[in-house]
Design a protein around this motif. Sequence first.
Motif, mmCIF file in Angstrom:
data_model
loop_
_atom_site.group_PDB
_atom_site.id
_atom_site.type_symbol
_atom_site.label_atom_id
_atom_site.label_comp_id
_atom_site.label_asym_id
_atom_site.label_seq_id
_atom_site.Cartn_x
_atom_site.Cartn_y
_atom_site.Cartn_z
ATOM 1 N N ARG A 273 49.037 75.444 51.968
ATOM 2 C CA ARG A 273 49.490 76.198 53.083
ATOM 3 C C ARG A 273 48.974 75.759 54.405
ATOM 4 O O ARG A 273 49.613 75.627 55.541
ATOM 5 C CB ARG A 273 49.419 77.579 52.882
ATOM 6 N N ILE A 274 47.754 75.661 54.653
ATOM 7 C CA ILE A 274 46.988 75.087 55.774
ATOM 8 C C ILE A 274 47.493 73.841 56.141
ATOM 9 O O ILE A 274 48.075 73.590 57.315
ATOM 10 C CB ILE A 274 45.457 75.226 55.704
ATOM 11 N N GLY A 275 47.687 72.820 55.165
ATOM 12 C CA GLY A 275 48.437 71.682 55.621
ATOM 13 C C GLY A 275 49.726 71.827 56.007
ATOM 14 O O GLY A 275 50.037 71.142 57.166
ATOM 15 N N LYS A 276 50.689 72.545 55.651
ATOM 16 C CA LYS A 276 52.068 72.909 55.884
ATOM 17 C C LYS A 276 51.923 73.173 57.514
ATOM 18 O O LYS A 276 52.809 73.066 58.209
ATOM 19 C CB LYS A 276 52.637 73.767 55.199
ATOM 20 N N CYS A 277 50.936 74.312 57.660
ATOM 21 C CA CYS A 277 50.858 74.807 58.969
ATOM 22 C C CYS A 277 50.576 73.788 60.131
ATOM 23 O O CYS A 277 51.126 73.649 61.186
ATOM 24 C CB CYS A 277 49.972 75.870 59.232
ATOM 25 N N HIS A 278 49.538 72.931 59.674
ATOM 26 C CA HIS A 278 49.127 71.998 60.649
ATOM 27 C C HIS A 278 50.117 70.729 60.925
ATOM 28 O O HIS A 278 50.460 70.458 62.202
ATOM 29 C CB HIS A 278 47.928 71.275 60.375
ATOM 30 N N GLU A 279 51.009 70.494 59.743
ATOM 31 C CA GLU A 279 52.277 69.689 59.984
ATOM 32 C C GLU A 279 53.252 70.286 61.009
ATOM 33 O O GLU A 279 53.625 69.479 61.893
ATOM 34 C CB GLU A 279 52.551 69.436 58.667
ATOM 35 N N ASN B 236 49.867 68.681 64.141
ATOM 36 C CA ASN B 236 48.325 68.203 63.855
ATOM 37 C C ASN B 236 48.420 67.276 62.516
ATOM 38 O O ASN B 236 47.893 67.688 61.737
ATOM 39 C CB ASN B 236 47.448 69.335 63.708
ATOM 40 N N THR B 237 48.676 65.945 62.929
ATOM 41 C CA THR B 237 49.088 65.254 61.429
ATOM 42 C C THR B 237 47.880 64.914 60.728
ATOM 43 O O THR B 237 47.803 64.881 59.633
ATOM 44 C CB THR B 237 49.831 63.876 61.944
ATOM 45 N N ASP B 238 46.822 64.568 61.491
ATOM 46 C CA ASP B 238 45.631 64.331 61.020
ATOM 47 C C ASP B 238 45.105 65.662 59.839
ATOM 48 O O ASP B 238 44.473 65.349 59.159
ATOM 49 C CB ASP B 238 44.501 64.029 61.943
ATOM 50 N N LEU B 239 45.101 66.709 60.747
ATOM 51 C CA LEU B 239 44.625 67.891 60.012
ATOM 52 C C LEU B 239 45.350 68.049 58.563
ATOM 53 O O LEU B 239 45.002 68.557 57.517
ATOM 54 C CB LEU B 239 44.431 69.152 60.841
ATOM 55 N N ALA B 240 46.863 67.969 59.043
ATOM 56 C CA ALA B 240 47.814 68.178 57.900
ATOM 57 C C ALA B 240 47.465 67.307 56.748
ATOM 58 O O ALA B 240 47.167 67.612 55.442
ATOM 59 C CB ALA B 240 49.082 67.896 58.375
ATOM 60 N N LYS B 241 46.993 66.087 56.966
ATOM 61 C CA LYS B 241 46.858 64.936 56.031
ATOM 62 C C LYS B 241 45.739 65.462 55.325
ATOM 63 O O LYS B 241 45.281 65.268 53.939
ATOM 64 C CB LYS B 241 46.607 63.664 56.527
ATOM 65 N N TYR B 242 44.649 65.746 56.006
ATOM 66 C CA TYR B 242 43.256 66.060 55.614
ATOM 67 C C TYR B 242 43.424 67.288 54.334
ATOM 68 O O TYR B 242 42.632 67.300 53.192
ATOM 69 C CB TYR B 242 42.336 66.582 56.898
ATOM 70 N N TYR B 243 44.050 68.374 54.913
ATOM 71 C CA TYR B 243 44.354 69.582 54.059
ATOM 72 C C TYR B 243 45.271 69.167 52.747
ATOM 73 O O TYR B 243 45.441 69.535 51.551
ATOM 74 C CB TYR B 243 44.860 70.722 54.723
ATOM 75 N N ILE C 157 52.055 65.473 50.077
ATOM 76 C CA ILE C 157 51.688 64.454 50.709
ATOM 77 C C ILE C 157 52.725 63.355 50.562
ATOM 78 O O ILE C 157 52.447 62.549 51.623
ATOM 79 C CB ILE C 157 50.197 64.022 49.828
ATOM 80 N N THR C 158 53.419 63.162 49.823
ATOM 81 C CA THR C 158 54.783 62.173 49.673
ATOM 82 C C THR C 158 55.553 62.330 50.705
ATOM 83 O O THR C 158 55.917 61.805 51.716
ATOM 84 C CB THR C 158 55.479 62.195 48.121
ATOM 85 N N ASP C 159 55.949 63.836 50.864
ATOM 86 C CA ASP C 159 56.871 64.250 51.955
ATOM 87 C C ASP C 159 56.231 63.836 53.342
ATOM 88 O O ASP C 159 57.033 63.501 54.380
ATOM 89 C CB ASP C 159 57.234 65.615 51.972
ATOM 90 N N PHE C 160 55.079 64.169 53.564
ATOM 91 C CA PHE C 160 54.281 63.664 54.843
ATOM 92 C C PHE C 160 54.594 62.206 55.237
ATOM 93 O O PHE C 160 54.839 61.915 56.361
ATOM 94 C CB PHE C 160 52.673 64.147 54.589
ATOM 95 N N HIS C 161 54.065 61.524 54.107
ATOM 96 C CA HIS C 161 54.324 59.955 54.641
ATOM 97 C C HIS C 161 55.908 59.553 54.803
ATOM 98 O O HIS C 161 55.926 58.979 55.639
ATOM 99 C CB HIS C 161 53.622 59.328 53.372
ATOM 100 N N TYR C 162 56.549 60.109 53.799
ATOM 101 C CA TYR C 162 58.130 59.837 53.956
ATOM 102 C C TYR C 162 58.433 60.441 55.458
ATOM 103 O O TYR C 162 59.266 59.470 56.002
ATOM 104 C CB TYR C 162 58.762 60.971 52.864
ATOM 105 N N ASN C 163 58.087 61.640 55.830
ATOM 106 C CA ASN C 163 58.754 61.934 57.045
ATOM 107 C C ASN C 163 58.066 60.919 58.364
ATOM 108 O O ASN C 163 58.645 60.953 59.477
ATOM 109 C CB ASN C 163 58.145 63.411 57.612
ATOM 110 N N GLN C 164 56.852 60.497 58.352
ATOM 111 C CA GLN C 164 56.467 59.564 58.882
ATOM 112 C C GLN C 164 57.001 58.214 58.864
ATOM 113 O O GLN C 164 56.649 57.101 59.753
ATOM 114 C CB GLN C 164 54.765 59.427 58.858
ATOM 115 N N GLN C 165 57.887 58.140 57.949
ATOM 116 C CA GLN C 165 58.610 56.811 57.739
ATOM 117 C C GLN C 165 57.680 55.788 57.052
ATOM 118 O O GLN C 165 58.087 54.498 57.229
ATOM 119 C CB GLN C 165 59.285 56.306 59.177
#
Length: 466
Positions: A273-279, A283-290, A308-316
């Motif tokens: 949840r913290i990662g989702k909030c930072h995304e 705050n991409t670095d913090l999102a990735k960290y969490y 984590i897959t969606d995070f990188h997917y959204n970053q293309q």
Amino acid sequence: MALDSNEYPDKSINKFESMLKTDDVYFFDAEDFEEIIHHYLNLGKISLGKKAIQIGLEQHPNSLELKLLQVEVLTFEDKYAAAEKLLDEIQHIDAHNEEIFIQRANIYSKQDNHEKAVNLLLEALHLADNSFDIYSLLGMEYLFMDDYKHAKESFMKCVELDDNDYSSLYNVVYCFEFLEDYDGAIHYLNDYLERNPYCEVAWHQLGKMYYAVDMFQEALAAYDFAIISDDTFMGAYFEKGKVLEKLGRYNEAVENYETTISIEDPTSHAYLRIGKCHEKLGNTDLAKYYYYNTVHEDPLLDKGWLAITDFHYNQQNYKKALHYINKAINIDGENPLYWKKAAKTYIALENLDEADFAFKHTVDLGNYELDTWLGWAEVLKRLEDYNSSIQVLVQGLEFYPESSELHYKLAGVYFRNKETLAARENLVKAMHKDMEQLESFKEEFPEFKKFRWLQLLVSEVKKTTT
């Protein structure tokens, strides 16, 4: 002075175990044997419980309580005939003992005859001085029967008899939820809180009910009262964080999730949840960290790998997304959500053969969502494997026969496969279901625009629908 067994609960148990290690025979009161037997049964030590019953009945052959405990063990071991026979003997001696009806109900319940179990428990209710346990058992039987109305009423009786019976309180709310009677749950919990204003459990449940009906400010207030009642109540902080997320107050949500981590050991759900909030905050670095901490804390949490897959997917960054979803598949290859995410990532990488393979696994593992069928059919269409695409769409229509999207796509693929009659048939069905999607269909299959018969077909459909 005689020792009170309730004051020294381990005394009789230690004495019994000492007797088993020697050839000595010690005498116990029948009540002591009941305590010993309950102790072993609660720990799952059935063989020791049976030994205590055997010795107990040797010393107290007329004890109905020990015989009823023997019935309980026989029922646990599925020896129903022997249990029933013993109950007949007990009933002949004491026909008005409610425990006989409770044990018979237990036998029927284990045989999935819940209606008969309910009838026996209702009989026990008329005989009992203390009805709390019977109402609790009735509630469970009604749940087995999917009779949530009567289950709710039974658990309400338990709460009436004991305001601190939080297990029954949870069950009452569960029944309200299943019946989708959120207003009823809110009214019930507010009434309960009038009597117990500092019950953190009730405030927490009230917050969840308010959240379910989008009353977010009221939900926040309920969680605040839960925290006032118990400032170490981790669940209240976590649920409050979810409400704050919903309201777009991500920094405050993070504070509440971080509080849960400070109260107890970190959980993967809190990290997620913290990662989702930072995304959301950028705050991409913090999102990735969490997100990384999420999968480190619990490698089997599918939501973590998907995040984590969606995070990188959204970053293309599709290659990295594919790396992580494949890592998840290596951990749990039976998870259809992983395969579905892999399929979408392969599509982004233009690797359609692998996308086809991933979609096949997704369906084989039981994911039959509408967008799964549409996505798979689209991949096969792009591979110009029209027969397979048709097969997938027809299969999808078995699950979603009213889907205009499936009919539109099927019409287009049939046409490309030179099956004009089937194409027209599905196109008519699609237009009858949703004419507004026709423009999207023309964009996907532009070859239809040049056919005059399409306009005639549209006119015919419009006439029949007006």
